[in-house]
Design an enzyme around this catalytic site. Sequence first.
Site, PDB file in Angstrom:
ATOM      1  N   LYS A 227      -7.049   5.153  12.124  1.00 27.47           N
ATOM      2  CA  LYS A 227      -8.015   4.530  11.210  1.00 27.47           C
ATOM      3  C   LYS A 227      -8.102   3.012  11.393  1.00 27.47           C
ATOM      4  O   LYS A 227      -9.128   2.411  11.109  1.00 27.47           O
ATOM      5  CB  LYS A 227      -7.648   4.841   9.756  1.00 27.47           C
ATOM      6  CG  LYS A 227      -7.861   6.307   9.371  1.00 27.47           C
ATOM      7  CD  LYS A 227      -7.572   6.512   7.890  1.00 27.47           C
ATOM      8  CE  LYS A 227      -7.717   7.960   7.503  1.00 27.47           C
ATOM      9  NZ  LYS A 227      -7.543   8.181   6.064  1.00 27.47           N
TER      10      LYS A 227
ATOM     11  N   ASP B  19     -12.911   7.241   2.151  1.00 28.99           N
ATOM     12  CA  ASP B  19     -11.751   7.688   1.358  1.00 28.99           C
ATOM     13  C   ASP B  19     -11.826   7.175  -0.081  1.00 28.99           C
ATOM     14  O   ASP B  19     -11.513   7.893  -1.034  1.00 28.99           O
ATOM     15  CB  ASP B  19     -10.447   7.188   1.986  1.00 28.99           C
ATOM     16  CG  ASP B  19     -10.028   8.028   3.188  1.00 28.99           C
ATOM     17  OD1 ASP B  19     -10.429   9.210   3.260  1.00 28.99           O
ATOM     18  OD2 ASP B  19      -9.302   7.506   4.046  1.00 28.99           O
TER      19      ASP B  19
HETATM   20  P1  NAP Z   1       0.889   5.412   4.980  1.00 33.73           P
HETATM   21  O1  NAP Z   1      -0.116   4.370   5.282  1.00 33.73           O
HETATM   22  O2  NAP Z   1       1.952   5.710   5.980  1.00 33.73           O
HETATM   23  O3  NAP Z   1       1.602   4.969   3.590  1.00 33.73           O
HETATM   24  C1  NAP Z   1       2.620   5.721   3.037  1.00 33.73           C
HETATM   25  C2  NAP Z   1       3.145   5.044   1.766  1.00 33.73           C
HETATM   26  O4  NAP Z   1       4.128   5.918   1.216  1.00 33.73           O
HETATM   27  C3  NAP Z   1       3.815   3.704   1.992  1.00 33.73           C
HETATM   28  O5  NAP Z   1       3.517   2.845   0.918  1.00 33.73           O
HETATM   29  C4  NAP Z   1       5.310   4.056   1.996  1.00 33.73           C
HETATM   30  O6  NAP Z   1       6.124   3.023   1.490  1.00 33.73           O
HETATM   31  C5  NAP Z   1       5.355   5.223   1.026  1.00 33.73           C
HETATM   32  N1  NAP Z   1       6.462   6.138   1.319  1.00 33.73           N
HETATM   33  C6  NAP Z   1       6.566   7.003   2.358  1.00 33.73           C
HETATM   34  N2  NAP Z   1       7.711   7.708   2.271  1.00 33.73           N
HETATM   35  C7  NAP Z   1       8.355   7.266   1.155  1.00 33.73           C
HETATM   36  C8  NAP Z   1       9.587   7.600   0.540  1.00 33.73           C
HETATM   37  N3  NAP Z   1      10.397   8.520   1.047  1.00 33.73           N
HETATM   38  N4  NAP Z   1       9.920   6.956  -0.594  1.00 33.73           N
HETATM   39  C9  NAP Z   1       9.098   6.007  -1.131  1.00 33.73           C
HETATM   40  N5  NAP Z   1       7.931   5.650  -0.591  1.00 33.73           N
HETATM   41  C10 NAP Z   1       7.544   6.274   0.544  1.00 33.73           C
HETATM   42  O7  NAP Z   1       0.205   6.825   4.674  1.00 33.73           O
HETATM   43  P2  NAP Z   1      -1.243   7.126   4.052  1.00 33.73           P
HETATM   44  O8  NAP Z   1      -2.260   7.146   5.136  1.00 33.73           O
HETATM   45  O9  NAP Z   1      -1.464   6.214   2.899  1.00 33.73           O
HETATM   46  O10 NAP Z   1      -1.076   8.646   3.560  1.00 33.73           O
HETATM   47  C11 NAP Z   1      -0.195   8.959   2.508  1.00 33.73           C
HETATM   48  C12 NAP Z   1      -0.428  10.382   1.976  1.00 33.73           C
HETATM   49  O11 NAP Z   1      -1.751  10.522   1.510  1.00 33.73           O
HETATM   50  C13 NAP Z   1      -0.232  11.485   3.020  1.00 33.73           C
HETATM   51  O12 NAP Z   1       0.453  12.547   2.368  1.00 33.73           O
HETATM   52  C14 NAP Z   1      -1.640  11.908   3.378  1.00 33.73           C
HETATM   53  O13 NAP Z   1      -1.722  13.259   3.764  1.00 33.73           O
HETATM   54  C15 NAP Z   1      -2.334  11.707   2.029  1.00 33.73           C
HETATM   55  N6  NAP Z   1      -3.791  11.489   2.192  1.00 33.73           N
HETATM   56  C16 NAP Z   1      -4.641  12.403   1.644  1.00 33.73           C
HETATM   57  C17 NAP Z   1      -6.007  12.231   1.763  1.00 33.73           C
HETATM   58  C18 NAP Z   1      -6.934  13.235   1.145  1.00 33.73           C
HETATM   59  O14 NAP Z   1      -8.141  13.239   1.498  1.00 33.73           O
HETATM   60  N7  NAP Z   1      -6.481  14.070   0.233  1.00 33.73           N
HETATM   61  C19 NAP Z   1      -6.531  11.113   2.453  1.00 33.73           C
HETATM   62  C20 NAP Z   1      -5.637  10.188   3.008  1.00 33.73           C
HETATM   63  C21 NAP Z   1      -4.258  10.395   2.860  1.00 33.73           C
HETATM   64  P3  NAP Z   1       6.544   1.730   2.386  1.00 33.73           P
HETATM   65  O15 NAP Z   1       5.402   0.766   2.256  1.00 33.73           O
HETATM   66  O16 NAP Z   1       7.783   1.258   1.747  1.00 33.73           O
HETATM   67  O17 NAP Z   1       6.745   2.247   3.795  1.00 33.73           O
END
Ligand code: NAP
Length: 317
Positions: free
Chosen positions: A85, A121
Amino acid sequence: MCGGENRKQLEPRLAAISGKSRVFCVLGHPIAHTMSPPMHNAALPAMGIDGVYVAFDVAPEQIGTAIEGLQALGVGGVNLTIPLKEAVIPHLDELSPEAAFIGAVNTVQFTKGRRIGHNTDARGFLASLRAAGAEPDGARVAILGAGGSARAIAVALARAGAELVLLNRTPERGAELADRINTHVRPCARTASLEESDLRRELSRADILVNTTSVGMSPHVDDAPLAPADALHAGLFVCDLIYNPLETRLLAAARERGARTLNGVGMLAHQGALALEIWTGQTPPVALMEATIRETLISRSQMNQLGPQQESASKNA
Ligand code: NAP
């Protein structure tokens, strides 16, 4: 619906693919488990469009070549997912104001020889929230996480009039997002830590909780949610962006405490529908797209439970 029925439905469509069919696609790395092809391939015929939607696994270092090639092939539109992205941005001619502000593109439109990046999104999340009966205007919203999806959601909620508290594992990332929102959208965001006392205080004050982290996502479905179950309350509307599983441990705990809940299926369907609208100018059937995601997830999880031998026996049936 079982996998066999899915295939039977698709066969007449495969026969209908012609030299005039438009191709749409999603790029990601990995991409094998994407829900986008089933939901778009359900929507296209329902919209009367002669088209097919496929998925490609593209490594980040190949994204420029891939976009150039897809444009040369006259592809109707491209979606992007993790980890492309942000990587795609240098290869585009123009960004929508929303994509530029969020710093991420999930939809590319080819028009008049130009490559335009959009982010659906943010609006997709808002549409799914409102469709579920929650109104963000004036709501106090606690957001877990400050990654890519949190950025889109925080912008959408701030623009819609919500008051935000961002709780992130890495405090600097949360603070950076709050600053960005306060400076460029509205002064409505602050931060708190994920420490239990902070979490409990913020949850007791919140109207809406949104988990934007991947904690609880398949295959790690048993991982403990970041929010303690007994801090959830009946007045809270709890959203989890995760759609696999359909009900995460967080959502199950919220339901048991009497809270209203929303999984990520609605957001996925709405962001996909908004992309289709950008590419075709037509209104997509969101309810059909949502139902297709749900049915595909259930069918895939049943196949996984059957195991490889029974799965192949069932496929041959
Ligand atoms: P990302 O950019 O990698 O961000 C992940 C976030 O989660 C970061 O803030 C990270 O914290 C935090 N995190 C990850 N593991 C953690 C843990 N064990 N404990 C505490 N915090 C944790 O990922 P993303 O693109 O935002 O996606 C995140 C989720 O949203 C995924 O499950 C994805 O499938 C879902 N999603 C769904 C849709 C939909 O259409 N439904 C669309 C987009 C995303 P740090 O900053 O400390 O690393």
